[in-house]
Scaffold this motif. Structure first.
Motif, PDB file in Angstrom:
ATOM      1  N   VAL A  75      23.399  30.414  30.322  1.00  0.00           N
ATOM      2  CA  VAL A  75      22.767  29.872  31.532  1.00  0.00           C
ATOM      3  C   VAL A  75      21.819  30.906  32.125  1.00  0.00           C
ATOM      4  CG1 VAL A  75      24.613  28.246  32.143  1.00  0.00           C
ATOM      5  CG2 VAL A  75      24.658  30.573  33.070  1.00  0.00           C
ATOM      6  N   GLN A  76      20.807  30.417  32.799  1.00  0.00           N
ATOM      7  CA  GLN A  76      19.860  31.333  33.432  1.00  0.00           C
ATOM      8  C   GLN A  76      20.472  31.999  34.653  1.00  0.00           C
ATOM      9  OE1 GLN A  76      16.517  28.632  33.935  1.00  0.00           O
ATOM     10  NE2 GLN A  76      15.322  29.989  32.629  1.00  0.00           N
ATOM     11  N   VAL A  77      21.258  31.245  35.435  1.00  0.00           N
ATOM     12  CA  VAL A  77      21.861  31.787  36.654  1.00  0.00           C
ATOM     13  C   VAL A  77      23.332  31.418  36.689  1.00  0.00           C
ATOM     14  CG1 VAL A  77      21.838  31.779  39.184  1.00  0.00           C
ATOM     15  CG2 VAL A  77      19.683  31.589  37.922  1.00  0.00           C
ATOM     16  N   LEU A  78      24.173  32.428  36.894  1.00  0.00           N
ATOM     17  CA  LEU A  78      25.602  32.215  37.114  1.00  0.00           C
ATOM     18  C   LEU A  78      25.907  32.674  38.530  1.00  0.00           C
ATOM     19  CD1 LEU A  78      28.576  31.675  36.218  1.00  0.00           C
ATOM     20  CD2 LEU A  78      28.652  34.064  35.519  1.00  0.00           C
ATOM     21  N   VAL A  79      26.396  31.748  39.352  1.00  0.00           N
ATOM     22  CA  VAL A  79      26.862  32.090  40.697  1.00  0.00           C
ATOM     23  C   VAL A  79      28.384  32.116  40.592  1.00  0.00           C
ATOM     24  CG1 VAL A  79      26.904  31.442  43.133  1.00  0.00           C
ATOM     25  CG2 VAL A  79      24.880  30.923  41.731  1.00  0.00           C
ATOM     26  N   HIS A  80      28.962  33.306  40.742  1.00  0.00           N
ATOM     27  CA  HIS A  80      30.405  33.453  40.535  1.00  0.00           C
ATOM     28  C   HIS A  80      31.047  34.112  41.727  1.00  0.00           C
ATOM     29  CE1 HIS A  80      34.265  34.187  38.651  1.00  0.00           C
ATOM     30  NE2 HIS A  80      33.861  33.522  37.576  1.00  0.00           N
ATOM     31  N   GLU A  81      32.189  33.595  42.136  1.00  0.00           N
ATOM     32  CA  GLU A  81      32.908  34.196  43.245  1.00  0.00           C
ATOM     33  C   GLU A  81      33.461  35.554  42.854  1.00  0.00           C
ATOM     34  OE1 GLU A  81      36.506  34.902  43.772  1.00  0.00           O
ATOM     35  OE2 GLU A  81      37.389  32.912  43.688  1.00  0.00           O
ATOM     36  N   ALA A  82      33.482  36.451  43.818  1.00  0.00           N
ATOM     37  CA  ALA A  82      34.048  37.798  43.638  1.00  0.00           C
ATOM     38  C   ALA A  82      34.741  38.153  44.952  1.00  0.00           C
ATOM     39  CB  ALA A  82      32.948  38.800  43.297  1.00  0.00           C
ATOM     40  N   THR A  83      35.804  37.427  45.247  1.00  0.00           N
ATOM     41  CA  THR A  83      36.457  37.522  46.547  1.00  0.00           C
ATOM     42  C   THR A  83      36.996  38.912  46.842  1.00  0.00           C
ATOM     43  OG1 THR A  83      37.061  35.191  46.400  1.00  0.00           O
ATOM     44  CG2 THR A  83      38.270  36.503  47.992  1.00  0.00           C
ATOM     45  N   PHE A  84      37.502  39.606  45.826  1.00  0.00           N
ATOM     46  CA  PHE A  84      38.172  40.880  46.070  1.00  0.00           C
ATOM     47  C   PHE A  84      37.540  42.033  45.303  1.00  0.00           C
ATOM     48  CE2 PHE A  84      41.490  37.720  46.894  1.00  0.00           C
ATOM     49  CZ  PHE A  84      41.912  38.117  48.153  1.00  0.00           C
ATOM     50  N   HIS A  97      41.794  34.032  42.824  1.00  0.00           N
ATOM     51  CA  HIS A  97      40.389  34.355  43.003  1.00  0.00           C
ATOM     52  C   HIS A  97      40.014  35.409  41.964  1.00  0.00           C
ATOM     53  CE1 HIS A  97      39.416  32.071  46.607  1.00  0.00           C
ATOM     54  NE2 HIS A  97      40.594  32.405  47.091  1.00  0.00           N
ATOM     55  N   SER A  98      38.780  35.896  42.019  1.00  0.00           N
ATOM     56  CA  SER A  98      38.301  36.891  41.060  1.00  0.00           C
ATOM     57  C   SER A  98      37.930  38.184  41.767  1.00  0.00           C
ATOM     58  CB  SER A  98      37.057  36.367  40.328  1.00  0.00           C
ATOM     59  OG  SER A  98      37.354  35.204  39.598  1.00  0.00           O
ATOM     60  N   THR A  99      38.009  39.278  41.019  1.00  0.00           N
ATOM     61  CA  THR A  99      37.489  40.558  41.502  1.00  0.00           C
ATOM     62  C   THR A  99      36.044  40.683  41.023  1.00  0.00           C
ATOM     63  OG1 THR A  99      38.113  41.812  39.545  1.00  0.00           O
ATOM     64  CG2 THR A  99      39.788  41.628  41.304  1.00  0.00           C
ATOM     65  N   LEU A 104      31.998  39.861  36.747  1.00  0.00           N
ATOM     66  CA  LEU A 104      30.980  40.440  35.868  1.00  0.00           C
ATOM     67  C   LEU A 104      31.335  40.256  34.397  1.00  0.00           C
ATOM     68  CD1 LEU A 104      30.077  43.701  37.792  1.00  0.00           C
ATOM     69  CD2 LEU A 104      28.729  41.590  37.604  1.00  0.00           C
ATOM     70  N   ARG A 105      32.622  40.285  34.089  1.00  0.00           N
ATOM     71  CA  ARG A 105      33.053  40.061  32.707  1.00  0.00           C
ATOM     72  C   ARG A 105      32.730  38.625  32.276  1.00  0.00           C
ATOM     73  NH1 ARG A 105      38.270  41.111  33.130  1.00  0.00           N
ATOM     74  NH2 ARG A 105      37.747  43.256  33.582  1.00  0.00           N
ATOM     75  N   VAL A 106      32.957  37.659  33.166  1.00  0.00           N
ATOM     76  CA  VAL A 106      32.605  36.265  32.853  1.00  0.00           C
ATOM     77  C   VAL A 106      31.096  36.167  32.629  1.00  0.00           C
ATOM     78  CG1 VAL A 106      32.512  33.899  33.743  1.00  0.00           C
ATOM     79  CG2 VAL A 106      34.584  35.269  34.065  1.00  0.00           C
ATOM     80  N   ALA A 107      30.313  36.819  33.510  1.00  0.00           N
ATOM     81  CA  ALA A 107      28.849  36.793  33.375  1.00  0.00           C
ATOM     82  C   ALA A 107      28.416  37.386  32.037  1.00  0.00           C
ATOM     83  CB  ALA A 107      28.202  37.552  34.521  1.00  0.00           C
ATOM     84  N   ASN A 108      29.031  38.494  31.663  1.00  0.00           N
ATOM     85  CA  ASN A 108      28.698  39.128  30.400  1.00  0.00           C
ATOM     86  C   ASN A 108      29.094  38.241  29.216  1.00  0.00           C
ATOM     87  OD1 ASN A 108      27.761  41.521  28.909  1.00  0.00           O
ATOM     88  ND2 ASN A 108      29.878  41.535  28.184  1.00  0.00           N
ATOM     89  N   ASP A 109      30.297  37.672  29.262  1.00  0.00           N
ATOM     90  CA  ASP A 109      30.760  36.803  28.176  1.00  0.00           C
ATOM     91  C   ASP A 109      29.889  35.552  28.068  1.00  0.00           C
ATOM     92  OD1 ASP A 109      32.754  38.654  27.730  1.00  0.00           O
ATOM     93  OD2 ASP A 109      34.374  37.407  28.551  1.00  0.00           O
ATOM     94  N   ALA A 110      29.365  35.080  29.201  1.00  0.00           N
ATOM     95  CA  ALA A 110      28.499  33.898  29.197  1.00  0.00           C
ATOM     96  C   ALA A 110      27.069  34.259  28.825  1.00  0.00           C
ATOM     97  CB  ALA A 110      28.519  33.229  30.567  1.00  0.00           C
ATOM     98  N   PHE A 120      32.878  36.556  49.262  1.00  0.00           N
ATOM     99  CA  PHE A 120      33.614  37.798  49.491  1.00  0.00           C
ATOM    100  C   PHE A 120      34.651  37.603  50.591  1.00  0.00           C
ATOM    101  CE2 PHE A 120      29.259  38.812  48.185  1.00  0.00           C
ATOM    102  CZ  PHE A 120      29.540  39.385  46.960  1.00  0.00           C
ATOM    103  N   SER A 121      35.774  38.288  50.461  1.00  0.00           N
ATOM    104  CA  SER A 121      36.836  38.217  51.453  1.00  0.00           C
ATOM    105  C   SER A 121      36.321  38.701  52.809  1.00  0.00           C
ATOM    106  CB  SER A 121      38.007  39.095  51.009  1.00  0.00           C
ATOM    107  OG  SER A 121      38.961  39.211  52.046  1.00  0.00           O
TER     108      SER A 121
END
Length: 192
Positions: A75-84, A97-99, A104-110, A120-121
């Motif tokens: 995907v061109q843009v990944l908007v991913h939560e990073a609550t913590f 939730h995600s750290t 960033l690992r999901v973004a890299n894998d994608a 963010f919290s």
């Protein structure tokens, strides 16, 4: 005697493809997909692509997901939560939730072109910075395509190449706005 086997069922036609949804047709979408994620019952991320080639994945609230990374591949843009922050990974796990590093690992894998971290919290007075020196995955180190979202942020698709610079300038603006006013006065104003 043994009864004869039942006759074979009549041949069936393969199922018809689902009809194109009017929303997809009216928006010119070539893809609109909900991907189940771990958060609450029936939570899903969404992936959409436009016939022009633009694509976006929005994680919503979730734990990091290999399934999402696979579905969002390229995907061109990944908007991913990073609550913590990373040091609160046990909270992220418990609250589903995600750290920052997990996102960033999901973004890299994608293999996402650009990543916008969000959600963010409230324990953090401003967006979490991305510590590029301590990231575990070498591909994400110093990646200018990773930015932290802020309230009211808007992204123009044709200006994605400027996203990092715009986010850097906004961060400077927010830092200046949150500085101690007395420290600014002592720093040497122009009205002497």
């Amino acid at each position: 005697p043994i009864p004869p086997p039942p006759p074979p069922p009549p041949p069936t036609l393969p199922p018809l493809p689902p009809p194109r949804h009017p929303l997809c047709l009216s928006l010119g979408l070539s893809r609109l997909e909900a991907v189940p994620v771990e958060h609450c019952p029936e939570a899903s991320a969404v992936i959409l692509a436009h016939k022009s080639g633009f694509s976006l994945c929005y994680s919503g609230d979730c734990r990091p997901s290999r399934r999402l990374a696979t579905a969002a591949r390229g995907v061109q843009v990944l908007v991913h939560e990073a609550t913590f922050a990373d040091d609160l990974s046990s909270h992220a796990l418990r609250k589903r939730h995600s750290t920052v590093s997990e996102a960033l690992r999901v973004a890299n894998d994608a293999n996402a072109g650009h990543t916008i971290l969000t959600h963010f919290s409230q324990r953090y007075p401003k967006a979490l910075g991305v510590n590029r020196e301590t990231e575990n995955d070498g591909k994400q180190k110093n990646n200018p395509a990773v930015v932290c979202a802020f309230d009211g942020m808007r992204v123009s698709w044709d200006a994605l190449g400027n996203l990092s610079e715009t986010a850097r300038r906004a961060e400077i603006m927010f830092e200046a706005a949150t500085e101690d006013p007395e420290a600014r006065e002592e720093g040497g104003g122009t009205d002497q």
